[in-house]
Design a protein around this motif. Structure first.
Motif, PDB file in Angstrom:
ATOM      1  N   LYS A  15       0.834  -1.205   0.000  1.00 25.59           N
ATOM      2  CA  LYS A  15       0.000   0.000   0.000  1.00 25.59           C
ATOM      3  C   LYS A  15       0.866   1.252   0.000  1.00 25.59           C
ATOM      4  O   LYS A  15       1.748   1.398   0.841  1.00 25.59           O
ATOM      5  N   SER A  16       0.596   2.149  -0.928  1.00 23.18           N
ATOM      6  CA  SER A  16       1.292   3.434  -0.963  1.00 23.18           C
ATOM      7  C   SER A  16       0.564   4.414  -0.067  1.00 23.18           C
ATOM      8  O   SER A  16      -0.669   4.396  -0.002  1.00 23.18           O
ATOM      9  N   LEU A  25      -2.802   9.169   4.891  1.00 24.10           N
ATOM     10  CA  LEU A  25      -2.965   7.815   5.414  1.00 24.10           C
ATOM     11  C   LEU A  25      -1.674   7.065   5.113  1.00 24.10           C
ATOM     12  O   LEU A  25      -1.217   7.043   3.969  1.00 24.10           O
ATOM     13  N   ARG A  26      -1.067   6.506   6.156  1.00 24.30           N
ATOM     14  CA  ARG A  26       0.166   5.750   5.928  1.00 24.30           C
ATOM     15  C   ARG A  26       0.269   4.603   6.925  1.00 24.30           C
ATOM     16  O   ARG A  26      -0.224   4.693   8.051  1.00 24.30           O
ATOM     17  N   ALA A  27       0.913   3.542   6.478  1.00 24.50           N
ATOM     18  CA  ALA A  27       1.177   2.409   7.365  1.00 24.50           C
ATOM     19  C   ALA A  27       2.332   2.788   8.282  1.00 24.50           C
ATOM     20  O   ALA A  27       3.324   3.348   7.825  1.00 24.50           O
ATOM     21  N   LEU A  28       2.202   2.513   9.553  1.00 29.17           N
ATOM     22  CA  LEU A  28       3.284   2.764  10.502  1.00 29.17           C
ATOM     23  C   LEU A  28       4.230   1.567  10.505  1.00 29.17           C
ATOM     24  O   LEU A  28       3.824   0.445  10.164  1.00 29.17           O
ATOM     25  N   ARG A 103      -0.395  -1.126  12.822  1.00 31.87           N
ATOM     26  CA  ARG A 103      -0.773   0.265  13.108  1.00 31.87           C
ATOM     27  C   ARG A 103      -0.809   1.080  11.821  1.00 31.87           C
ATOM     28  O   ARG A 103       0.034   0.925  10.941  1.00 31.87           O
ATOM     29  N   ILE A 104      -1.798   1.942  11.740  1.00 34.70           N
ATOM     30  CA  ILE A 104      -1.998   2.834  10.599  1.00 34.70           C
ATOM     31  C   ILE A 104      -2.151   4.241  11.154  1.00 34.70           C
ATOM     32  O   ILE A 104      -2.834   4.449  12.160  1.00 34.70           O
ATOM     33  N   TRP A 166      -7.488  -0.594   5.618  1.00 39.21           N
ATOM     34  CA  TRP A 166      -6.823   0.354   4.724  1.00 39.21           C
ATOM     35  C   TRP A 166      -7.737   0.695   3.529  1.00 39.21           C
ATOM     36  O   TRP A 166      -7.929   1.859   3.194  1.00 39.21           O
ATOM     37  N   ASP A 167      -8.300  -0.331   2.916  1.00 41.71           N
ATOM     38  CA  ASP A 167      -9.180  -0.103   1.760  1.00 41.71           C
ATOM     39  C   ASP A 167     -10.412   0.695   2.166  1.00 41.71           C
ATOM     40  O   ASP A 167     -10.862   1.581   1.423  1.00 41.71           O
ATOM     41  N   GLU A 168     -10.951   0.403   3.340  1.00 36.40           N
ATOM     42  CA  GLU A 168     -12.120   1.151   3.842  1.00 36.40           C
ATOM     43  C   GLU A 168     -11.758   2.625   4.037  1.00 36.40           C
ATOM     44  O   GLU A 168     -12.499   3.519   3.625  1.00 36.40           O
TER      45      GLU A 168
END
Length: 177
Positions: A15-16, A25-28, A103-104, A166-168
């Motif tokens: 996921k970018s 929005l980013r992945a931690l 975590r996001i 993430w998609d939601e």
């Protein structure tokens, strides 16, 4: 505590980050997530953790009475985990959830609006100030939400639901991109 190392897969590696002027929005990093549980629900567990481990050393996320999470961006060694378990043992038990939770981060002026589309929790800053945390549903996905800054939230979710969350969130933020 397990005697063998657990290999971490990257749950949101494909996921970018989503970046706009009003929401990001980013992945931690998949560092460590420790679930700390006390038999005494009356204890202020976050203060106990900060006192035993050092006030600034770890990020503590509130949970339900008698439960907290200790989170960080770096993986934790077996020795460091054993040290934490030892320091907290008189007060609480520690369960390493690093392999099971992701975590996001969501931030920006419209972050509360994005989250409000998926949860019934009042996330405006006067009702949900910095440092407050709760577990709620975002859509159908159980998510631990912590306000980490005036316009930022950390979302913690079981690994198997991370991509769906993430998609939601991507869909919920579409109008602000």
């Amino acid at each position: 505590m397990s005697g063998f190392a657990i290999e971490h897969g990257i749950a949101l590696g494909q996921k970018s980050p989503l970046i706009s002027t009003s929401v990001t929005l980013r992945a931690l990093p998949e560092g460590h997530v420790l679930h700390v549980l006390s038999a005494n629900a009356e204890d202020d567990l976050s203060e106990t953790i900060r006192g035993a481990l050092g006030r600034e050393a770890f990020a503590v996320r509130g949970g339900s009475p008698g439960q907290c999470f200790v989170v960080g961006d770096e993986p934790m060694s077996t020795a460091a985990l054993a040290d934490i378990v030892q320091k907290l043992k008189p007060h609480a038990d520690v369960v390493d959830q690093s392999h099971g939770r992701v975590r996001i981060a969501i931030a920006g002026a419209k972050a509360p609006s994005v989250l409000a589309k998926g949860t019934a929790v009042e996330l405006e800053s006067d009702a949900f100030p910095v440092g407050r945390a709760t577990t709620t549903l975002i859509g159908h996905i159980a998510t631990h939400v912590t306000r980490v800054s005036e316009d930022g939230f950390e979302l913690m979710v079981l690994r198997g639901f991370a991509e769906s969350l993430w998609d939601e969130l991507t869909e919920l933020s579409a109008e602000f991109r």
